[in-house]
Scaffold this motif. Sequence first.
Motif, PDB file in Angstrom:
ATOM      1  N   GLU A 430      -7.401  -1.354  -1.818  1.00 64.70           N
ATOM      2  CA  GLU A 430      -8.026  -0.502  -2.837  1.00 64.70           C
ATOM      3  C   GLU A 430      -9.541  -0.417  -2.635  1.00 64.70           C
ATOM      4  N   SER A 431     -10.150  -1.546  -2.317  1.00 65.57           N
ATOM      5  CA  SER A 431     -11.605  -1.557  -2.139  1.00 65.57           C
ATOM      6  C   SER A 431     -12.018  -0.746  -0.919  1.00 65.57           C
ATOM      7  N   VAL A 432     -11.223  -0.859   0.142  1.00 70.08           N
ATOM      8  CA  VAL A 432     -11.521  -0.081   1.348  1.00 70.08           C
ATOM      9  C   VAL A 432     -11.467   1.405   1.003  1.00 70.08           C
ATOM     10  N   LYS A 433     -10.431   1.762   0.231  1.00 70.07           N
ATOM     11  CA  LYS A 433     -10.243   3.158  -0.153  1.00 70.07           C
ATOM     12  C   LYS A 433     -11.481   3.685  -0.883  1.00 70.07           C
ATOM     13  N   LYS A 434     -11.935   2.928  -1.873  1.00 73.60           N
ATOM     14  CA  LYS A 434     -13.106   3.352  -2.657  1.00 73.60           C
ATOM     15  C   LYS A 434     -14.334   3.496  -1.769  1.00 73.60           C
ATOM     16  N   GLU A 435     -14.493   2.533  -0.893  1.00 75.40           N
ATOM     17  CA  GLU A 435     -15.659   2.517  -0.016  1.00 75.40           C
ATOM     18  C   GLU A 435     -15.676   3.760   0.879  1.00 75.40           C
ATOM     19  N   LEU A 436     -14.514   4.065   1.448  1.00 76.05           N
ATOM     20  CA  LEU A 436     -14.434   5.216   2.351  1.00 76.05           C
ATOM     21  C   LEU A 436     -14.668   6.510   1.580  1.00 76.05           C
ATOM     22  N   GLU A 437     -14.147   6.552   0.351  1.00 78.52           N
ATOM     23  CA  GLU A 437     -14.336   7.766  -0.452  1.00 78.52           C
ATOM     24  C   GLU A 437     -15.808   8.004  -0.761  1.00 78.52           C
ATOM     25  N   SER A 438     -16.573   6.919  -0.851  1.00 76.45           N
ATOM     26  CA  SER A 438     -18.001   7.108  -1.128  1.00 76.45           C
ATOM     27  C   SER A 438     -18.809   7.255   0.166  1.00 76.45           C
ATOM     28  N   GLY A 439     -18.094   7.446   1.283  1.00 73.45           N
ATOM     29  CA  GLY A 439     -18.783   7.776   2.534  1.00 73.45           C
ATOM     30  C   GLY A 439     -19.334   6.591   3.296  1.00 73.45           C
ATOM     31  N   LYS A 440     -18.887   5.374   2.972  1.00 79.08           N
ATOM     32  CA  LYS A 440     -19.401   4.202   3.673  1.00 79.08           C
ATOM     33  C   LYS A 440     -18.380   3.667   4.681  1.00 79.08           C
ATOM     34  N   SER A 441     -18.829   2.735   5.500  1.00 82.86           N
ATOM     35  CA  SER A 441     -17.935   2.131   6.482  1.00 82.86           C
ATOM     36  C   SER A 441     -17.551   0.716   6.066  1.00 82.86           C
ATOM     37  N   VAL A 442     -16.479   0.242   6.686  1.00 85.48           N
ATOM     38  CA  VAL A 442     -15.951  -1.077   6.345  1.00 85.48           C
ATOM     39  C   VAL A 442     -15.720  -1.870   7.628  1.00 85.48           C
ATOM     40  N   ILE A 443     -15.974  -3.174   7.561  1.00 86.70           N
ATOM     41  CA  ILE A 443     -15.643  -4.041   8.694  1.00 86.70           C
ATOM     42  C   ILE A 443     -14.547  -5.006   8.265  1.00 86.70           C
ATOM     43  N   LEU A 444     -13.519  -5.139   9.099  1.00 86.49           N
ATOM     44  CA  LEU A 444     -12.470  -6.110   8.815  1.00 86.49           C
ATOM     45  C   LEU A 444     -12.437  -7.146   9.930  1.00 86.49           C
ATOM     46  N   PHE A 445     -12.491  -8.394   9.539  1.00 84.64           N
ATOM     47  CA  PHE A 445     -12.457  -9.459  10.532  1.00 84.64           C
ATOM     48  C   PHE A 445     -11.040  -9.992  10.686  1.00 84.64           C
ATOM     49  N   VAL A 446     -10.571 -10.051  11.916  1.00 82.36           N
ATOM     50  CA  VAL A 446      -9.268 -10.631  12.224  1.00 82.36           C
ATOM     51  C   VAL A 446      -9.484 -11.664  13.316  1.00 82.36           C
ATOM     52  N   ARG A 447      -8.798 -12.782  13.206  1.00 80.71           N
ATOM     53  CA  ARG A 447      -9.066 -13.875  14.121  1.00 80.71           C
ATOM     54  C   ARG A 447      -8.538 -13.607  15.532  1.00 80.71           C
ATOM     55  N   ARG A 448      -7.365 -13.023  15.608  1.00 77.36           N
ATOM     56  CA  ARG A 448      -6.693 -12.934  16.894  1.00 77.36           C
ATOM     57  C   ARG A 448      -6.654 -11.506  17.417  1.00 77.36           C
ATOM     58  N   LYS A 449      -6.657 -11.354  18.736  1.00 78.27           N
ATOM     59  CA  LYS A 449      -6.474 -10.021  19.305  1.00 78.27           C
ATOM     60  C   LYS A 449      -4.989  -9.778  19.559  1.00 78.27           C
ATOM     61  N   GLY A 450      -4.649  -8.536  19.894  1.00 77.23           N
ATOM     62  CA  GLY A 450      -3.250  -8.185  20.110  1.00 77.23           C
ATOM     63  C   GLY A 450      -2.590  -7.756  18.809  1.00 77.23           C
ATOM     64  N   TYR A 451      -1.246  -7.595  18.846  1.00 76.28           N
ATOM     65  CA  TYR A 451      -0.542  -7.098  17.666  1.00 76.28           C
ATOM     66  C   TYR A 451       0.017  -8.241  16.816  1.00 76.28           C
ATOM     67  N   SER A 452       0.869  -9.050  17.411  1.00 77.66           N
ATOM     68  CA  SER A 452       1.481 -10.146  16.650  1.00 77.66           C
ATOM     69  C   SER A 452       2.142 -11.110  17.622  1.00 77.66           C
ATOM     70  N   LEU A 453       2.739 -12.139  17.063  1.00 76.17           N
ATOM     71  CA  LEU A 453       3.609 -13.000  17.863  1.00 76.17           C
ATOM     72  C   LEU A 453       5.033 -12.493  17.660  1.00 76.17           C
ATOM     73  N   ILE A 454       5.940 -12.968  18.480  1.00 68.93           N
ATOM     74  CA  ILE A 454       7.327 -12.526  18.373  1.00 68.93           C
ATOM     75  C   ILE A 454       8.226 -13.741  18.132  1.00 68.93           C
TER      76      ILE A 454
END
Length: 742
Positions: A430-454
């Motif tokens: 929801e917060s990302v949505k609001k931020e984008l609607e007001s014309g700003k950018s968002v950074i999301l931090f994720v620890r690992r690269k790739g898609y997932s484990l299997i």
Amino acid sequence: MNYEVAISNKSFRKTFLVKSEFVVEKGERVLVRLNNKKEIGYVLDRKKGNFVGEIISKVDGKSFLRGWLVDAVVEASSFFGAPVGKLFDLCFPKGLENYFVERVYSNNPLYDFNGINLNEFVEKYGEKKLKELLKNDAVYIKKDFNLKAPNPRKELYVYLKASLSEISEKKLTKKQKKVVDYLLVNDIVSYTELREFLGINKDVLLQLKRKDILIIDKKIPQKVGRVLLSDNQKKVVEDILNASSSKVLLYGVTGSGKTEIYLSVIEQTNYKALYLVPEVSLIEQTVRRIYARLPEKKVGIYHSYLTKSQKIDVWMRAVKGDIDILVGTRSAFFVPFDMDMIVVDEEHDESYYQDGEVIYDVNFLIERFPGLVIFGSATPRLDHYMEAKNGNMKLCILKERYGTKLPNVEIINMKEEKKVIPYVSEVVVESVKKELESGKSVILFVRRKGYSLIMCQNCGHILKCPNCDVSLTYHKAEGKLKCHICGFEASRYMVCPNCGSVLFYEKGLGTERIELEFQKLFPGRNIVRVDTEVVRDFKKFQVILKKLYSGEIDVLVGTKMITKGLDVPTVNLIGVIDVDAIQNIPDYNSSLNLFRLLVQVVGRAGRKERGRAFVQTYEKDSEVISYALKQDVEGYYEYELKKRKDLRYPPFQNIIQVIVFSKDKNLGYENTKKIVEELRKHNLEILGPTEFFIPKIKNNFLYHFIVKTNEVKRVNTLILEIISKFPTKIKLRVNPPSLYTI
Ligand SMILES: [Zn+2]
Ligand SMILES: [Zn+2]
Ligand SMILES: [Zn+2]
């Protein structure tokens, strides 16, 4: 005369005593005969005793290395157990020899060889004559590096001349418009940058120049940006200038204007400065700020991505005194530059610890520099923090953010929170949505690269690499499973090696998964991922950053890469998607690393106006997280120091980690056990041996143990001596930033 020398390009720590018929300088490179072989050596000092070889001739005719550096390198070698010759080799870029011209000069007034080229001399008079004259001391050979300097292409700088309204009146082609847009965002840009980032050629620039829109210049224009320091900043500058200790710890929260402090000190003292940053990608923005603030300074840039001739060019300029400020990464420290002060920006960063063939912490060497050193960080090294608290270093504090307040941080309890997509809570979406609607950018931090484990749906087995004992990471776009240690790849469609089932879950998350999930949630938005797999070289990373600065990117999903000292005014919201795994790593540094990561990530938000940050966690009561959310560095450091004092960990004691590699599982363990038994006879405090965090890598079985000691040098020698009796390959590192990386 006898001298102690270190031998170039050798993997041992040993030094040798050699005799010499002539005087040589400390740090000078010499040709040595040792065991009937000719080697390049570095002169350490005069020393009495029995010699085992001799100095045949000088290599450079002088020393490029200052005395303190020679001593510091020798000390670093024994502290880190690193090969001393290879450490010295870092001071001389490869291929340097080709740029020297050797000349013959006369000592004796009977001869008149006023700097004749050595090759010409030999052609004219013959090798025999030369030897004879040299033997009689009638002539000497000197190296001249002034005349054959490499000549890298001269750079051109481009910037706008016309105003926005003037530009809008002119008709531009697509390519021309591209250039203008780029310059609007980036101010002054080099031609190389335009060519590489926009794929345009010089003609486009010349057309624009004819239209009177831009200027092409050989120099960076002197646009002096007068920066007004806050009262607090002014006081810190004064404190640094008046400090009785030459070592200063500048502890300042993210965005508090540490760069302005460094530059003010350089400006007021007129010192020649070495300015270190942790990442190549940060050099450019640093240099721009220097040019804007101190346009009259001659700046040099040094890092590992330079070409050979660029490195040599900078090296020679440094040696000749043609550089006022040398900006670079770790490797720049070894350029023989006669600086008066050193700035270590983001001094806590692990990139200052070289963990490769030669292992050392460049901070160890920098601490031995006799002049002024400013160590700057929002999350300082624990040892420096303690030194500063004890009064051995000058402590300067910047608690206010320059212009804005620190972001408002919220913790999201993932145990209770509603999730919109796997691993992401409704609040964040929801917060990302609001931020984008007001014309700003968002950074999301994720620890690992790739898609997932299997994971196998039937038995719960997680697919692992056959060569290494680590989980394989699924890369959805490529449809492949990959090992991030050895590069092994397999198809997504395989059979569970445990039960034979073919049904799998996608478990856990990586950057690719978050990128795809957000693309689904926010169609039409520009969602971009950065990790070391997508952005292999720093130029690409810079393109992405520029897009982020200019607002072209809506959501940036990234790993640790995004946390390093970047200044992004358009980002007000940062979401930390997953961090829990970091603090569960059994490593004495893992909670400190998590703390730093959180403080640094959160610090990226809201550089212009007050930002917000979210941290998702399943462990909301974690002490580290709560200190980090309050940005209470001192509180956390006191807590961490107390813990470490009780457990006798650095900075109270040093730790030596020894990793043993073996092709045979049992033999490897047996040998490691024997090594540890030998060591225990010497009354040492040892943890282990155990399997390494990753028990198998590239078909080698890994074991490790840790020695806690206050006598690192003695224990290193002991360990290396004992290990030399075993046919095993090992890696020894002292106080590494993390125990589990390899
Ligand atoms: Zn990968
Ligand atoms: Zn299974
Ligand atoms: Zn592997």
